[in-house]
Enzyme design. Structure first.
Site, PDB file in Angstrom:
ATOM      1  N   ASP A   1       0.352  -7.712   1.528  1.00  0.00           N
ATOM      2  CA  ASP A   1       0.791  -6.136   1.705  1.00  0.00           C
ATOM      3  C   ASP A   1       2.329  -6.156   1.606  1.00  0.00           C
ATOM      4  OD1 ASP A   1       0.249  -3.578   1.653  1.00  0.00           O
ATOM      5  OD2 ASP A   1       0.020  -3.355   4.043  1.00  0.00           O
TER       6      ASP A   1
ATOM      7  N   HIS B   1       0.900  -1.180   0.012  1.00  0.00           N
ATOM      8  CA  HIS B   1      -0.052  -0.115   0.022  1.00  0.00           C
ATOM      9  C   HIS B   1       0.815   1.237   0.016  1.00  0.00           C
ATOM     10  CE1 HIS B   1       0.498  -0.302   4.412  1.00  0.00           C
ATOM     11  NE2 HIS B   1       0.349   1.181   4.483  1.00  0.00           N
TER      12      HIS B   1
ATOM     13  N   SER C   1       4.730   2.784   7.832  1.00  0.00           N
ATOM     14  CA  SER C   1       4.324   1.562   6.837  1.00  0.00           C
ATOM     15  C   SER C   1       5.536   1.251   6.066  1.00  0.00           C
ATOM     16  CB  SER C   1       3.199   1.828   6.328  1.00  0.00           C
ATOM     17  OG  SER C   1       2.042   1.837   7.097  1.00  0.00           O
TER      18      SER C   1
END
Length: 485
Positions: A164, A134, A238
């Site tokens: 992911d 993402h 992230s």
């Protein structure tokens, strides 16, 4: 002593001023500009604290230096990078309506969307970087900034939306890579440290413990086997590193859970992808030209309701009730039958079809798995060897109305752009699928047969084909409904 006192006083002033600035930043976001207190308020606070802190931070205790994470982090932080992405989007006052965009092209403008994330160098020689899918999803340009200040363009190697995980590559010398932990041996209570670039403010380190392992069932995410930690993981973290106290990479930071949003602050619910899973996906992406090969046991299943549980002689209304076994599948070879209820796989509890699908999708092809089954209310265990999920699917196997069409997974470039569904690979001339208007290159993004995101989901949606079948198809960039008769 005077010199030490002055040093501590200066450090305390700096700490108080840092807290004041953080408070001022928060208030500036939540209140009108100019409401922040004046900076001079920090001085009396620091002055009041200084006497209490003098002598409270000795350099050593009983001749032994105080423990510190600094030596370990000195090795870790050079391997964590900031990821900067750019995406070009077309913006029109008429929204996404293609007709009006063609009629008034002068009103359509190009806009650059930018975002920040983190990544981890895992192979210094080849320049491979692990990050989240993402973080780079839909990006037209990706660059990374190293801890020494160098900014480099990054090449996309591949990504897997379901776990992911994404892999990038940079060409540079003198890179530092993090060693990967040998196995997923984390236990609840182990100390961990998260490193990343939250909110784009610069490289930041947070620490905590492992709160749980094997966490799944989080809404909106794909295959799940998360490490849960109370180390702060905020937007921008992230793709960053979760390391143990040896400085080994144990996870890739991926998400934080906060129903009130990031402005509510950290509430100690953060998640990371365990390194064993991340390594497996990375190796597949590198060796398979950006594609992940997933395994399956070859069944379709439904949830066990209280009524079904009673009829099947089960004590609990849980498990995956097998309603179809595909011919030639691993389950068929192992003797799994329609009506069996799978309640565990390799000792992992299976509560419903979703948890079984999650388990299947995370297993490597070829692995032998023990399934705990209830058949006619009696316990039974069978062993299945995970087989590769089919990458193409003949339409006639799903529904006679689709005879002549071949469906396949979307290519990586479309999945990278955030697309989901299945691709019509080919349509035989004169076939029923051709007569129904299906064409090669169509992307089927929806159907009234059921919800799906990929090829296995598409196949599962035809467990009970509807009397009137309608596809939602994207053709030439334009979506439309296509009745299948």
């Amino acid at each position: 002593m005077k010199t030490a006192t002055k040093t501590l006083l200066a450090l305390t002033l700096a700490a108080a001023f840092g807290g004041f600035v953080a408070t001022a930043m928060r208030d500036a976001l939540q209140a009108p500009a100019g409401a922040s207190p004046p900076a001079v308020a920090a001085a009396p606070v620091a002055a009041a604290l200084a006497p209490a802190t003098v002598g409270a931070l000795p350099a050593a205790v009983d001749g032994k230096p105080l423990p510190s994470l600094a030596p370990m982090l000195a090795r870790v932080t050079p391997a964590v990078v900031s990821v900067h992405t750019k995406q070009r989007v077309r913006v029109s006052p008429f929204g996404n309506d293609p007709m009006f965009q063609r009629m008034f092209p002068e009103l359509t403008q190009e806009r650059i969307n930018e975002s920040l994330g983190s990544g981890v160098i895992v192979d210094a020689g080849r320049g491979y970087i692990l990050t989240n899918h993402h973080v780079i999803e839909g990006a037209d340009e990706v660059s990374v900034t190293l801890s020494d200040g160098r900014t480099l363009s990054a090449d996309f190697v591949g990504s897997d939306a379901d776990t992911d995980i994404a892999v990038m590559q940079i060409a540079a010398r003198d890179l530092n890579a993090l060693p990967l932990a040998s196995a997923d041996t984390l236990q609840v209570g182990d100390f961990v440290v998260a490193v990343g670039n939250p909110f784009g403010i610069g490289q930041t380190v947070t620490s905590g413990i492992v709160s749980a392992v094997g966490r799944s069932g989080l809404r909106g995410l794909g295959y799940q086997n998360f490490i849960q930690t109370d180390a702060s993981i905020n937007p921008g973290n992230s793709g960053g590193a979760l390391v143990n106290l040896n400085g080994e990479l144990v996870g890739i930071n991926t998400a934080s859970f906060n129903p009130r949003g990031s402005m509510a602050g950290n509430i100690g619910l953060s998640f990371a992808i365990p390194i064993g899973l991340a390594r497996s996906i990375m190796e597949q992406l590198i060796s398979n030209d950006g594609v992940v090969i997933r395994g399956t046991i070859g069944i379709e299943a439904q949830a066990v309701t209280a009524r079904l549980a009673q009829g099947l002689g089960l004590g609990d209304a849980r498990g995956a009730l097998v309603n179809r076994v595909y011919s030639g599948s691993a389950a068929a070879a192992a003797g799994v039958q329609v009506g069996d209820v799978i309640v565990a796989a390799d000792g992992q509890r299976i509560d419903d079809p979703a948890s079984l699908r999650n388990f299947e999708g995370l297993q490597p092809v070829g692995k032998r798995v023990a399934l705990d089954i209830r058949r006619d209310g009696k316990p039974l265990q069978v062993t299945v060897a995970i087989r590769e999920q089919p990458r193409t699917l003949a339409g006639g196997e799903l529904d006679e109305r689709l005879q002549g069409a071949v469906f396949t997974e979307l290519p990586a470039r479309l999945r990278q752009a955030g697309a989901s569904g299945v691709l019509v690979e080919s349509v035989a001339n004169g076939s029923r699928a051709a007569q129904n208007g299906l064409r090669a290159g169509d992307v089927v993004i929806g159907a009234n047969s059921g919800r799906f995101d990929d090829l296995p989901g598409f196949r599962a949606s035809f467990t009970r084909p509807p009397a009137q079948l309608v596809f939602r198809v994207v053709r030439g960039g334009r979506p439309g409904n296509l009745p299948i008769r």
